[in-house]
Design an enzyme around this catalytic site. Sequence first.
Site, PDB file in Angstrom:
ATOM      1  N   ASP A  12      35.030   2.963  35.021  1.00  0.00           N
ATOM      2  CA  ASP A  12      36.242   2.158  34.817  1.00  0.00           C
ATOM      3  C   ASP A  12      36.905   1.811  36.154  1.00  0.00           C
ATOM      4  O   ASP A  12      36.813   2.579  37.118  1.00  0.00           O
ATOM      5  CB  ASP A  12      37.215   2.952  33.922  1.00  0.00           C
ATOM      6  CG  ASP A  12      38.286   2.053  33.337  1.00  0.00           C
ATOM      7  OD1 ASP A  12      38.117   0.820  33.367  1.00  0.00           O
ATOM      8  OD2 ASP A  12      39.300   2.593  32.848  1.00  0.00           O
ATOM      9  N   ASN A  14      36.869  -1.590  37.604  1.00  0.00           N
ATOM     10  CA  ASN A  14      36.342  -2.756  38.323  1.00  0.00           C
ATOM     11  C   ASN A  14      37.410  -3.837  38.488  1.00  0.00           C
ATOM     12  O   ASN A  14      37.537  -4.443  39.560  1.00  0.00           O
ATOM     13  CB  ASN A  14      35.167  -3.389  37.554  1.00  0.00           C
ATOM     14  CG  ASN A  14      33.967  -2.473  37.476  1.00  0.00           C
ATOM     15  OD1 ASN A  14      33.913  -1.464  38.174  1.00  0.00           O
ATOM     16  ND2 ASN A  14      33.008  -2.813  36.632  1.00  0.00           N
ATOM     17  N   ARG A  16      40.739  -3.572  38.450  1.00  0.00           N
ATOM     18  CA  ARG A  16      41.793  -3.190  39.399  1.00  0.00           C
ATOM     19  C   ARG A  16      41.295  -3.256  40.836  1.00  0.00           C
ATOM     20  O   ARG A  16      42.021  -3.652  41.740  1.00  0.00           O
ATOM     21  CB  ARG A  16      42.315  -1.778  39.070  1.00  0.00           C
ATOM     22  CG  ARG A  16      43.371  -1.802  37.978  1.00  0.00           C
ATOM     23  CD  ARG A  16      43.576  -0.442  37.384  1.00  0.00           C
ATOM     24  NE  ARG A  16      42.518  -0.121  36.418  1.00  0.00           N
ATOM     25  CZ  ARG A  16      42.360   1.048  35.851  1.00  0.00           C
ATOM     26  NH1 ARG A  16      43.178   2.047  36.175  1.00  0.00           N
ATOM     27  NH2 ARG A  16      41.416   1.253  34.964  1.00  0.00           N
ATOM     28  N   ARG A  25      38.166 -10.854  38.623  1.00  0.00           N
ATOM     29  CA  ARG A  25      37.658  -9.597  38.039  1.00  0.00           C
ATOM     30  C   ARG A  25      36.137  -9.483  38.139  1.00  0.00           C
ATOM     31  O   ARG A  25      35.594  -8.398  38.335  1.00  0.00           O
ATOM     32  CB  ARG A  25      38.065  -9.506  36.568  1.00  0.00           C
ATOM     33  CG  ARG A  25      39.549  -9.350  36.345  1.00  0.00           C
ATOM     34  CD  ARG A  25      39.868  -9.308  34.848  1.00  0.00           C
ATOM     35  NE  ARG A  25      39.238  -8.175  34.189  1.00  0.00           N
ATOM     36  CZ  ARG A  25      39.738  -6.953  34.172  1.00  0.00           C
ATOM     37  NH1 ARG A  25      40.891  -6.683  34.756  1.00  0.00           N
ATOM     38  NH2 ARG A  25      39.107  -5.971  33.563  1.00  0.00           N
ATOM     39  N   HIS A  29      33.274  -6.440  38.921  1.00  0.00           N
ATOM     40  CA  HIS A  29      32.109  -6.029  38.119  1.00  0.00           C
ATOM     41  C   HIS A  29      30.839  -6.071  38.970  1.00  0.00           C
ATOM     42  O   HIS A  29      29.980  -5.196  38.857  1.00  0.00           O
ATOM     43  CB  HIS A  29      31.964  -6.925  36.890  1.00  0.00           C
ATOM     44  CG  HIS A  29      33.105  -6.800  35.905  1.00  0.00           C
ATOM     45  ND1 HIS A  29      33.580  -5.589  35.470  1.00  0.00           N
ATOM     46  CD2 HIS A  29      33.876  -7.744  35.295  1.00  0.00           C
ATOM     47  CE1 HIS A  29      34.586  -5.788  34.621  1.00  0.00           C
ATOM     48  NE2 HIS A  29      34.792  -7.082  34.502  1.00  0.00           N
ATOM     49  N   GLU A  59      35.004  -2.173  21.925  1.00  0.00           N
ATOM     50  CA  GLU A  59      36.339  -2.784  22.033  1.00  0.00           C
ATOM     51  C   GLU A  59      36.425  -3.794  23.174  1.00  0.00           C
ATOM     52  O   GLU A  59      37.343  -4.620  23.190  1.00  0.00           O
ATOM     53  CB  GLU A  59      37.402  -1.692  22.226  1.00  0.00           C
ATOM     54  CG  GLU A  59      37.641  -0.832  20.986  1.00  0.00           C
ATOM     55  CD  GLU A  59      36.485   0.102  20.659  1.00  0.00           C
ATOM     56  OE1 GLU A  59      35.779   0.544  21.597  1.00  0.00           O
ATOM     57  OE2 GLU A  59      36.258   0.375  19.464  1.00  0.00           O
ATOM     58  N   LEU A 123      14.216  10.427  36.093  1.00  0.00           N
ATOM     59  CA  LEU A 123      15.525  10.308  35.452  1.00  0.00           C
ATOM     60  C   LEU A 123      15.467   9.381  34.226  1.00  0.00           C
ATOM     61  O   LEU A 123      14.873   8.312  34.289  1.00  0.00           O
ATOM     62  CB  LEU A 123      16.508   9.724  36.476  1.00  0.00           C
ATOM     63  CG  LEU A 123      17.906   9.371  35.964  1.00  0.00           C
ATOM     64  CD1 LEU A 123      18.732  10.628  35.735  1.00  0.00           C
ATOM     65  CD2 LEU A 123      18.629   8.449  36.953  1.00  0.00           C
TER      66      LEU A 123
HETATM   67  C1  IPE Z   1      36.060   1.856  28.888  1.00  0.00           C
HETATM   68  O1  IPE Z   1      36.927   1.228  29.777  1.00  0.00           O
HETATM   69  C2  IPE Z   1      34.834   1.052  28.705  1.00  0.00           C
HETATM   70  C3  IPE Z   1      33.930   0.983  29.845  1.00  0.00           C
HETATM   71  C4  IPE Z   1      34.107   1.545  31.001  1.00  0.00           C
HETATM   72  C5  IPE Z   1      32.719   0.241  29.630  1.00  0.00           C
HETATM   73  P1  IPE Z   1      38.081   0.261  29.273  1.00  0.00           P
HETATM   74  O2  IPE Z   1      38.737  -0.273  30.465  1.00  0.00           O
HETATM   75  O3  IPE Z   1      37.538  -0.705  28.284  1.00  0.00           O
HETATM   76  O4  IPE Z   1      39.022   1.271  28.477  1.00  0.00           O
HETATM   77  P2  IPE Z   1      40.563   1.212  28.172  1.00  0.00           P
HETATM   78  O5  IPE Z   1      40.856  -0.149  27.605  1.00  0.00           O
HETATM   79  O6  IPE Z   1      41.294   1.450  29.454  1.00  0.00           O
HETATM   80  O7  IPE Z   1      40.787   2.316  27.196  1.00  0.00           O
HETATM   81  C1  IPE Z   2      35.217  -1.267  33.647  1.00  0.00           C
HETATM   82  O1  IPE Z   2      36.149  -1.883  34.452  1.00  0.00           O
HETATM   83  C2  IPE Z   2      34.080  -2.185  33.276  1.00  0.00           C
HETATM   84  C3  IPE Z   2      34.119  -2.666  31.881  1.00  0.00           C
HETATM   85  C4  IPE Z   2      34.925  -2.237  30.957  1.00  0.00           C
HETATM   86  C5  IPE Z   2      33.151  -3.688  31.523  1.00  0.00           C
HETATM   87  P1  IPE Z   2      37.391  -2.656  33.844  1.00  0.00           P
HETATM   88  O2  IPE Z   2      37.031  -4.089  33.659  1.00  0.00           O
HETATM   89  O3  IPE Z   2      37.881  -1.977  32.611  1.00  0.00           O
HETATM   90  O4  IPE Z   2      38.443  -2.506  35.022  1.00  0.00           O
HETATM   91  P2  IPE Z   2      40.000  -2.243  34.884  1.00  0.00           P
HETATM   92  O5  IPE Z   2      40.199  -1.071  33.994  1.00  0.00           O
HETATM   93  O6  IPE Z   2      40.597  -3.490  34.311  1.00  0.00           O
HETATM   94  O7  IPE Z   2      40.444  -1.982  36.283  1.00  0.00           O
HETATM   95 MG    MG Z   3      39.245  -0.542  32.295  1.00  0.00          MG
END
Ligand code: IPE
Ligand code: IPE
Ligand code: MG
Length: 237
Positions: A12, A14, A16, A25, A29, A59, A123
């Site tokens: 999580d 990416n 931010r 964004r 990623h 989600e 792995l």
């Molecule tokens: C969880 O992160 C899903 C993945 C890392 C793939 P999210 O960013 O979707 O989760 P929430 O919305 O903060 O709970």
């Molecule tokens: C996690 O990074 C990757 C996916 C959920 C695909 P986010 O996209 O949730 O990054 P933040 O949480 O908005 O920083």
């Molecule tokens: Mg996230």
Amino acid sequence: MNIPKHIAIIMDGNGRWASERNLPRIIGHQQGVKAVRNVVKACATLGVQTLTLFAFSSENKNRSADEISLLFKLFLSVLKQEIKKLNKHNVRLKIIGDLSFFSKDIQQAAVQAQAQLSENSGLTLIVAANYGGQWDIAQAAKRAAQDAVKGNITPEAITIEGFSNYLSLADEPAVDLLIRSSGELRISNFLLWDIAYSELYFTNALWPDFDSSELDKAIESFNHRDRRFGARKQEKC
Ligand code: IPE
Ligand code: IPE
Ligand code: MG
């Protein structure tokens, strides 16, 4: 050093990482894919048996159509481009989740990538895509019920072990260590059943900044845990 057999990661932060730099964004990623490469290599070198990565949650379908489409393009190109490197590192690949949501080319690339790496013995890399822990339990229950209706199993076969056989991680060792980056303290519908006794590790590092030294810190922390599994060493009562 005790190396966990099975590490699972909620990758999580990416978005931010990108917005801190005033970047779109999707750049976050893309940088996240680099972190995946580093962590896969590090886990293969350390002798981790299974690494399960949360790439896209059930989600995450609620995100903008633009972000979803860019993420899917990235997923497709990674599936096609990384095979050689994964093969070189003797990595086997498994993709779990409800793949019916993805386009035909992604589904085909997923089947091909898994087949091309299926003979490897190092792995096991598991990528959770359109995955939800609740979905996994529901699909397992559905398949177990179908088997019972067909007479392949009796309801008595649905024990904890019997039921586990229907889950996506059926053939894998228990998850020893669950890591989440970006400072959020939640599971976000990742593995539910499978983390019953996992050690949890949360770091503020955003996923694109998660490198092998972050992984080392997580494993170091794991090594200081007293895993009791509900039992106690023999003590006087
Ligand atoms: C969880 O992160 C899903 C993945 C890392 C793939 P999210 O960013 O979707 O989760 P929430 O919305 O903060 O709970
Ligand atoms: C996690 O990074 C990757 C996916 C959920 C695909 P986010 O996209 O949730 O990054 P933040 O949480 O908005 O920083
Ligand atoms: Mg996230």
